[in-house]
Design a protein around this motif. Structure first.
Motif, short mmCIF file in Angstrom:
data_model
loop_
_atom_site.label_atom_id
_atom_site.label_comp_id
_atom_site.label_asym_id
_atom_site.label_seq_id
_atom_site.Cartn_x
_atom_site.Cartn_y
_atom_site.Cartn_z
N LEU A 144 -0.48 5.09 14.94
CA LEU A 144 -0.48 5.50 13.54
C LEU A 144 -0.22 6.99 13.35
O LEU A 144 -0.29 7.48 12.22
CB LEU A 144 -1.82 5.13 12.90
N HIS A 145 0.11 7.71 14.42
CA HIS A 145 0.19 9.16 14.27
C HIS A 145 1.40 9.59 13.43
O HIS A 145 1.36 10.63 12.78
CB HIS A 145 0.17 9.85 15.64
N TYR A 146 2.45 8.76 13.42
CA TYR A 146 3.61 9.10 12.58
C TYR A 146 3.22 9.04 11.10
O TYR A 146 3.55 9.93 10.31
CB TYR A 146 4.77 8.14 12.85
N LEU A 147 2.52 7.97 10.73
CA LEU A 147 2.05 7.83 9.36
C LEU A 147 1.02 8.90 9.02
O LEU A 147 1.06 9.50 7.93
CB LEU A 147 1.46 6.43 9.16
N ARG A 148 0.11 9.16 9.95
CA ARG A 148 -0.94 10.17 9.69
C ARG A 148 -0.33 11.56 9.49
O ARG A 148 -0.75 12.32 8.60
CB ARG A 148 -1.94 10.19 10.85
N GLU A 149 0.68 11.91 10.30
CA GLU A 149 1.33 13.20 10.14
C GLU A 149 2.02 13.31 8.79
O GLU A 149 1.94 14.35 8.12
CB GLU A 149 2.33 13.43 11.28
N LEU A 150 2.69 12.23 8.37
CA LEU A 150 3.34 12.22 7.07
C LEU A 150 2.31 12.34 5.96
O LEU A 150 2.49 13.11 4.99
CB LEU A 150 4.16 10.94 6.91
N LEU A 181 0.82 -1.21 0.00
CA LEU A 181 0.00 0.00 0.00
C LEU A 181 0.85 1.26 0.00
O LEU A 181 1.78 1.39 0.80
CB LEU A 181 -0.90 0.01 1.24
N PRO A 182 0.52 2.24 -0.86
CA PRO A 182 1.24 3.53 -0.84
C PRO A 182 1.13 4.22 0.52
O PRO A 182 2.07 4.87 0.98
CB PRO A 182 0.55 4.35 -1.93
N LYS A 183 -0.03 4.07 1.15
CA LYS A 183 -0.25 4.60 2.50
C LYS A 183 -0.51 3.38 3.40
O LYS A 183 -1.63 2.87 3.45
CB LYS A 183 -1.43 5.56 2.52
N PRO A 184 0.51 2.91 4.11
CA PRO A 184 0.42 1.61 4.79
C PRO A 184 -0.33 1.62 6.12
O PRO A 184 0.20 1.29 7.17
CB PRO A 184 1.89 1.23 4.98
N TYR A 185 -1.61 2.00 6.03
CA TYR A 185 -2.48 1.93 7.19
C TYR A 185 -3.02 0.50 7.35
O TYR A 185 -3.30 -0.17 6.35
CB TYR A 185 -3.69 2.85 7.03
N PRO A 186 -3.21 0.03 8.57
CA PRO A 186 -3.84 -1.28 8.77
C PRO A 186 -5.32 -1.23 8.43
O PRO A 186 -6.00 -0.23 8.67
CB PRO A 186 -3.62 -1.56 10.26
N ASP A 187 -5.83 -2.31 7.85
CA ASP A 187 -7.26 -2.45 7.57
C ASP A 187 -7.96 -2.99 8.82
O ASP A 187 -7.43 -3.85 9.51
CB ASP A 187 -7.44 -3.43 6.41
N HIS A 188 -9.17 -2.48 9.10
CA HIS A 188 -9.82 -2.85 10.37
C HIS A 188 -10.17 -4.33 10.42
O HIS A 188 -10.08 -4.97 11.49
CB HIS A 188 -11.06 -1.98 10.60
#
Length: 313
Positions: free
Chosen positions: A296-302, A261-268
């Motif tokens: 996830l705040h590091y990814l969210r900030e980016l 994933l380009p934005k590597p957030y976990p899926d619920h």
């Protein structure tokens, strides 16, 4: 030249299937761009990897998808920062004609042990249990034949145990051509939402001690995924070098990195299934929310800065 002071860190990868994206990041110079000098080694046990994390022997782990939920419940400072892969695609291979998972009732399924000798959880075995449950069976309606505690040894013996009829079926990740050519029945399965692959796992202790490490790790992974997805020719050359150098990666394909994933957030749903496996093994885990593991705040900030979107423009 990096804008950061160089930080030397050490990591473990829990499966050779994780290695391609880390290889791309290394050979593309992304670690260096982020001011990171990384020593990276394979670790076959989740328990051994967690012990190294908590002792400070390593700074991060690629993997460890199930047991960390229990560790959070027990007050350990483990934390997950990204999840670039949120589903697994297995196939069911049997030495008898099979059209649905429910036909495994009363059959023997070859697999690894559920845990290794020092208590490490075998994630693929857990996935296979979920496939059985998803097929409408109870776990006591099949027999899991535990053949080895080593994933590599299990892969090596799969054909033999099917042909000798020591087991009736196995679950296989990846190519199944050799089984079809041997006359086995191969059943494609729906994707299983599941945290897997090169997650970034660390500890709050390490991230507090090494200021800026989390931001660098997350940004480096995002940049590595972008490189792999947008510069195929160079990535294929890097992967060919990996195939030649590491026997366990001889069948690595470009898709192993391009699918991330380009934005590597976990899926619920993927989080829910990983958490479910942990609760099945250790019911006390149910006393905490699965999201307690994730920061996830590091990814969210980016992401919020526009950096990731700008990469793909």
């Amino acid at each position: 030249m990096s804008e950061h002071g160089t930080m030397e860190i050490r990591g473990f990868y829990r499966s050779h299937s994780h290695l391609p994206i880390w290889e791309v990041m290394d050979k593309a110079g992304i670690w260096e761009q982020m001011g990171l000098k990384v020593s990276f080694e394979f670790c076959d046990s989740s328990s051994a990897a967690e012990k190294a994390l908590f002792s400070g022997a390593v700074d991060f782990v690629s993997g460890n998808h199930i047991s960390p939920y229990l560790l959070v419940r027990r007050g350990q400072p483990i934390v997950c920062l990204t999840s670039p892969s949120n589903a697994t695609n297995d196939r069911l291979v049997a030495n008898f004609p099979i059209k649905r998972v429910s036909e495994l009732q009363g059959k023997k399924i070859g697999d690894t042990t559920l845990v290794d000798a020092i208590g490490g959880y075998h994630h693929p075995r857990g996935n296979h249990m979920l496939y059985v449950l998803g097929g409408g069976l109870r776990l006591d309606e099949v027999e899991f034949v535990e053949l080895t505690e080593s994933n590599d040894e299990f892969r090596a013996m799969q054909m033999e145990v099917l042909e000798s009829r020591k087991v009736d079926a196995i679950f296989v990740t990846g190519n199944t051509d050799k089984f079809e050519q041997a006359g086995m029945s191969v059943l494609s399965l729906d994707p299983l939402p599941m945290i897997n692959g090169p997650t970034l796992t660390s500890t709050l202790t390490t991230l507090q001690k090494k200021t800026g490490l989390a931001e660098r790790l997350v940004k480096a992974q995002v940049m590595g995924i972008h490189f792999a997805r947008t510069r195929r020719g160079e990535t294929e050359e890097i992967l060919e070098g990996l195939r030649q150098r590491v026997p366990q990666c001889k069948n690595v394909q470009y898709r192993s990195v391009s699918k991330l994933l380009p934005k590597p957030y976990p899926d619920h749903e993927a989080v829910a299934n990983a958490y479910r496996l942990c609760c099945m093994k250790s019911p006390e885990t149910e006393e905490i929310t699965p999201m307690a593991l994730w920061d996830l705040h590091y990814l969210r900030e980016l992401d919020n800065s526009g950096f990731i979107d700008e990469l793909y423009r």
